[in-house]
Scaffold this active site. Structure first.
Site, PDB file in Angstrom:
ATOM      1  N   GLU A   1       7.939  -2.204  -0.188  1.00  0.00           N
ATOM      2  CA  GLU A   1       7.873  -2.459   1.259  1.00  0.00           C
ATOM      3  C   GLU A   1       6.764  -3.437   1.594  1.00  0.00           C
ATOM      4  OE1 GLU A   1       6.561  -1.773   5.474  1.00  0.00           O
ATOM      5  OE2 GLU A   1       5.414  -1.617   3.639  1.00  0.00           O
ATOM      6  N   GLU A   2       5.646  -3.307   0.898  1.00  0.00           N
ATOM      7  CA  GLU A   2       4.462  -4.115   1.232  1.00  0.00           C
ATOM      8  C   GLU A   2       4.654  -5.598   0.933  1.00  0.00           C
ATOM      9  OE1 GLU A   2       2.211  -3.057   2.969  1.00  0.00           O
ATOM     10  OE2 GLU A   2       1.800  -0.951   2.612  1.00  0.00           O
TER      11      GLU A   2
ATOM     12  N   ASP B   1       5.251   2.168  -2.474  1.00  0.00           N
ATOM     13  CA  ASP B   1       4.275   1.204  -2.992  1.00  0.00           C
ATOM     14  C   ASP B   1       3.055   1.115  -2.089  1.00  0.00           C
ATOM     15  OD1 ASP B   1       5.904   0.006  -0.976  1.00  0.00           O
ATOM     16  OD2 ASP B   1       5.201  -1.978  -1.596  1.00  0.00           O
TER      17      ASP B   1
ATOM     18  N   ASP C   1       5.647   5.745   8.847  1.00  0.00           N
ATOM     19  CA  ASP C   1       4.802   4.709   8.246  1.00  0.00           C
ATOM     20  C   ASP C   1       3.841   4.116   9.276  1.00  0.00           C
ATOM     21  OD1 ASP C   1       3.868   2.946   6.341  1.00  0.00           O
ATOM     22  OD2 ASP C   1       5.471   1.484   6.638  1.00  0.00           O
TER      23      ASP C   1
ATOM     24  N   HIS D   1      -4.441  -0.896   4.222  1.00  0.00           N
ATOM     25  CA  HIS D   1      -4.685  -2.068   3.359  1.00  0.00           C
ATOM     26  C   HIS D   1      -6.175  -2.375   3.209  1.00  0.00           C
ATOM     27  CE1 HIS D   1      -0.408  -3.756   4.401  1.00  0.00           C
ATOM     28  NE2 HIS D   1      -0.437  -2.462   4.179  1.00  0.00           N
TER      29      HIS D   1
ATOM     30  N   ASP E   1      -1.058   4.828   3.511  1.00  0.00           N
ATOM     31  CA  ASP E   1       0.053   3.910   3.749  1.00  0.00           C
ATOM     32  C   ASP E   1       0.781   3.704   2.436  1.00  0.00           C
ATOM     33  OD1 ASP E   1       1.742   1.913   4.512  1.00  0.00           O
ATOM     34  OD2 ASP E   1       0.207   0.361   4.668  1.00  0.00           O
TER      35      ASP E   1
ATOM     36  N   HIS F   1       7.684   4.566   2.324  1.00  0.00           N
ATOM     37  CA  HIS F   1       7.659   3.695   1.149  1.00  0.00           C
ATOM     38  C   HIS F   1       6.645   4.172   0.107  1.00  0.00           C
ATOM     39  CE1 HIS F   1       4.023   1.294   2.257  1.00  0.00           C
ATOM     40  NE2 HIS F   1       4.427   1.470   3.492  1.00  0.00           N
TER      41      HIS F   1
HETATM   42 ZN    ZN Z   1       3.299   1.059   5.242  1.00  0.00          ZN
END
Ligand code: ZN
Length: 415
Positions: free
Chosen positions: A181-182, A86, A204, A386, A147, A84
């Site tokens: 995705e997030e 984003d 991922d 994150h 990520d 992903h």
């Molecule tokens: Zn991810």
């Protein structure tokens, strides 16, 4: 290869592609994700995927053509690789300043841009595996974005390797880079028919060597209570306050398992959104469990609470709907054990110890598996996703590329 991998990764993380929660009038949620998508289309073309395109939703798709004879090609399944574009809405991804801590000598890693951000050995025992190696972090003022830009960089570097090594025989490969995705919407407009892979892998995951083949079984409950609103001055015997009833329902959940009281393979019930007025109140609740039996139990518990409260407040109208969101990927992946097995073999061939892992959450792969495209999740090497202390060892990224190449090879050989 190491240098192009690093350069590629830096190029992607420096672009702000943060997605945004709560956007309903456009997809992807932020226009800036398409900027990266356009660059990826270009780079995919450069590594031999001539049909690379971005669609109106910002999805990037491409094919890496098989290099075996037409006859042999038919027998090899088409394998997809997904990542992903984003980054998490939780932490800023603007002006990311990635840095390499060369030849890591042990100890905590303070981040230069913010003295309160330190990657400690205590919280990151994994660091000890990378003495003398290069470790990548942000400057501590933003997340890093490994990520999942590490996943994207690893996939494209794998394609470059295949381009430069025609002796590695493989079937058709499909590449997909997804937005949003997030915020849990990465597969919303994903065109499975256009993607046309037999099996796929998201790249991922975290720690080097891990293959994730399990997710929660997930349901979403929405409980609404309809009361009766009357001017409070004249309300005796007439007013039914839905706020009080819904808080009674939530109170009844107090002793059931919750995210804040469970870990590992234990599931939970999680009220996460509440809206209310005297006339009407609603609460949304997540139900999560690795076992089908467990999710059934939680569903029953919730229904029981609603039924008993309906009895207690006959003049209110309590409505409880519980919808399945996705199933534990494991149940679906078991239909074709090769998908997970080959992934573990590919990890092993790259010299790492393969480890099956479960995710306490959903992945895009879980949603795709549920829709029919079996998609376990492979490691990227990244840690502390994150957060401002996100880090990734360069050697782990190289191992991820190696694993991807091995996986393509295994599918090509064993079919
Ligand atoms: Zn991810």
């Amino acid at each position: 290869m190491k240098n192009t991998l690093l350069k590629r990764f830096f190029r992607y993380v420096k672009m702000d592609t943060q997605s945004q929660e709560g956007v309903t009038d456009q997809f992807p949620s932020t226009e800036k994700q398409k900027k990266l998508a356009r660059i990826l289309v270009q780079e995919l073309k450069e590594v031999g995927c001539k049909d690379a395109v971005m669609d109106t939703y910002g999805y990037v798709m491409a094919t890496c053509k098989s290099n075996v004879s037409n006859k042999a090609r038919g027998a090899i399944p088409v394998i997809g690789f997904l990542a992903h574009m984003d980054t998490s809405p939780d932490v800023s991804g603007k002006n990311v300043k990635p840095m390499v801590h060369k030849n890591y000598q042990g100890g905590d890693i303070p981040l230069l841009g913010d003295s309160t951000q330190i990657i400690t050995v205590k919280d990151n025992p994994e660091l000890k595996k990378y003495l003398g190696k290069d470790i990548i972090t942000s400057d501590g003022t933003t997340l890093l974005g490994a990520d999942d830009k590490a996943g994207i960089a690893e996939i494209i570097t794998m394609l470059q390797y295949l381009q430069e090594h025609p002796e590695v025989k493989h079937g058709d490969l499909k590449i997909g880079f997804t937005p949003d995705e997030e915020i849990g919407r990465g597969t919303e407009h994903f065109d499975l028919k256009k993607f046309k892979a037999d099996y796929a892998y998201t790249v991922d995951g975290g720690k080097a060597g891990e293959v994730e083949n399990e997710t929660f079984n997930a349901s979403l409950a929405e409980i609404s209570v309809r009361g009766k609103n009357i001017h409070p001055g004249y309300a005796q015997g007439k007013l039914v306050n839905s706020i009080k009833i819904i808080s009674d329902i939530i109170h009844k959940m107090q002793n059931l398992s919750a995210p804040e009281t469970t870990e590992k393979r234990k599931g939970y019930l999680h009220p996460y959104q509440l809206q209310g007025g005297v006339e009407k109140s609603t609460v949304k609740i997540l139900l999560r469990d690795f076992e089908p039996k467990g999710i059934k139990k939680k569903t029953d518990q919730l229904k029981k609470i609603c039924a008993s409260l309906q009895k207690k407040y006959p003049r209110a109208k309590i409505n409880c709907t519980i919808k399945e969101q996705y199933q534990n990927m494991h149940v679906i992946l078991d239909k074709e054990p090769r998908v997970t097995e080959y992934a573990l073999q590919a990890v092993e061939q790259s010299g790492l110890k393969p480890k099956l892992q479960y995710v306490r959450g959903g992945t895009d792969g879980a949603r795709l598996s549920y829709k029919g495209l079996l998609t376990p999740n492979l490691f990227t090497g990244g840690m502390n996703f994150h957060s401002k202390t996100e880090w990734i060892p360069l050697p782990a990224m190289e191992k991820a590329v190696e694993t991807l190449v091995n996986l393509v090879k295994i599918w090509g050989e064993r079919k």
